[in-house]
Design an enzyme around this catalytic site. Structure first.
Site, PDB file in Angstrom:
ATOM      1  N   GLY A  46       1.026  -1.266  -0.011  1.00 43.70           N
ATOM      2  CA  GLY A  46      -0.079   0.111  -0.078  1.00 43.70           C
ATOM      3  C   GLY A  46       0.970   1.174  -0.120  1.00 43.70           C
ATOM      4  N   GLN A  51       2.555  10.230   1.889  1.00 44.90           N
ATOM      5  CA  GLN A  51       3.881   9.572   1.656  1.00 44.90           C
ATOM      6  C   GLN A  51       4.734   9.774   0.865  1.00 44.90           C
ATOM      7  OE1 GLN A  51       1.930   5.209   2.564  1.00 44.90           O
ATOM      8  NE2 GLN A  51       3.916   5.237   3.584  1.00 44.90           N
ATOM      9  N   CYS A  95       5.725  -0.156   7.730  1.00 42.05           N
ATOM     10  CA  CYS A  95       5.411   1.143   6.862  1.00 42.05           C
ATOM     11  C   CYS A  95       6.671   1.535   6.128  1.00 42.05           C
ATOM     12  CB  CYS A  95       4.870   2.084   8.032  1.00 42.05           C
ATOM     13  SG  CYS A  95       4.683   3.448   7.056  1.00 42.05           S
ATOM     14  N   LEU A  96       6.372   2.110   5.005  1.00 43.44           N
ATOM     15  CA  LEU A  96       7.390   2.281   4.104  1.00 43.44           C
ATOM     16  C   LEU A  96       8.232   3.841   4.493  1.00 43.44           C
ATOM     17  CD1 LEU A  96       5.875   1.389   0.626  1.00 43.44           C
ATOM     18  CD2 LEU A  96       7.733   0.107   1.903  1.00 43.44           C
ATOM     19  N   HIS A 137      -4.684   0.882   7.403  1.00 41.83           N
ATOM     20  CA  HIS A 137      -3.514   1.737   7.672  1.00 41.83           C
ATOM     21  C   HIS A 137      -3.218   2.919   6.673  1.00 41.83           C
ATOM     22  CE1 HIS A 137       1.167   1.145   8.248  1.00 41.83           C
ATOM     23  NE2 HIS A 137       1.051   1.830   7.150  1.00 41.83           N
ATOM     24  N   GLU A 138      -3.768   2.748   5.440  1.00 43.31           N
ATOM     25  CA  GLU A 138      -3.455   3.635   4.508  1.00 43.31           C
ATOM     26  C   GLU A 138      -4.447   4.913   4.889  1.00 43.31           C
ATOM     27  OE1 GLU A 138      -1.057   3.436   2.620  1.00 43.31           O
ATOM     28  OE2 GLU A 138      -0.538   1.273   3.217  1.00 43.31           O
ATOM     29  N   HIS A 141      -2.983   7.043   7.235  1.00 44.05           N
ATOM     30  CA  HIS A 141      -2.010   8.003   6.637  1.00 44.05           C
ATOM     31  C   HIS A 141      -2.597   9.449   5.881  1.00 44.05           C
ATOM     32  CE1 HIS A 141       1.951   6.012   6.811  1.00 44.05           C
ATOM     33  NE2 HIS A 141       1.636   5.037   5.906  1.00 44.05           N
TER      34      HIS A 141
END
Ligand code: K1U
Ligand code: ZN
Length: 173
Positions: A46, A51, A95-96, A137-138, A141
């Site tokens: 994702g 981000q 998480c990226l 999660h997204e 963000h």
């Protein structure tokens, strides 16, 4: 398509709520394409627009797990959770924007989400398993929330310090 650099925590843009997308323009289509390429390259399952420094309510995801299964790239614009199950599940999230750090987070096991597609149509779907974890999660963000915000303050602080060190090292080259 272009790979976009992924912001690393701490960064004020990762703590800011993103703005709804008012119109699906060529800029939004290009951003979605670039984000999918960036997500697959990372690799990740994702990626949310903040981000990559874009404070738009747009996310991409593909949580297909089976190696031989066809990919399912999804683009969700202005997503909203319209229903969440009382059943909860725990998943070790990453998480990226917080590389190489993982922690268990508990969330609703299933959610229904409504969003606008790149086709301009409203879509709705019930997600479960990894898809449900990923979409929540997204969406977090998009609201300026990170998975570490669910952790105890000591653990969150430890991870934040590691990320500050990583950013200093990367800046030095
Ligand atoms: O939002 C992000 O930072 C992407 C993140 C999404 C996510 C992972 C785990 C649970 C919830 C949400 C990632 O994709 S981290 C990388 C990752 O999990 C992964 C990478 C390659 C293969 C499988 C998973
Ligand atoms: Zn993340």
């Amino acid at each position: 398509m272009t790979l976009r650099p992924i912001l690393i925590h701490p960064d004020p843009r990762l703590k800011t709520a993103a703005q709804p997308v008012a119109e699906i323009t060529d800029e939004i289509r290009r951003l979605a394409d670039d984000m999918l390429e960036t997500m697959y390259d990372a690799p990740g399952i994702g990626l949310a627009a903040p981000q990559v420094g874009q404070l738009h309510r747009l996310l991409v995801m593909d949580a297909v797990k089976e190696e031989d299964a066809a990919p399912r790239p999804m683009v969700l614009i202005n997503p909203e959770v319209t229903w969440a199950s009382e059943d909860r599940s725990v998943y070790e999230e990453g998480c990226l924007s917080i590389p190489e750090q993982f922690a268990e987070v508990e969330r609703p096991a299933e959610v229904e989400v409504r969003w606008l597609g790149l086709d301009g149509e409203t879509h709705a779907e019930r997600f479960e398993g990894l898809w449900a974890t990923c979409v929540q999660h997204e969406i977090d963000h998009l609201d300026g929330r990170l998975f570490i915000d669910y952790l105890k303050p000591m653990k969150r602080q430890m991870i934040t310090r590691k990320m500050q060190k990583l950013k200093r090292e990367r800046a030095r080259g």
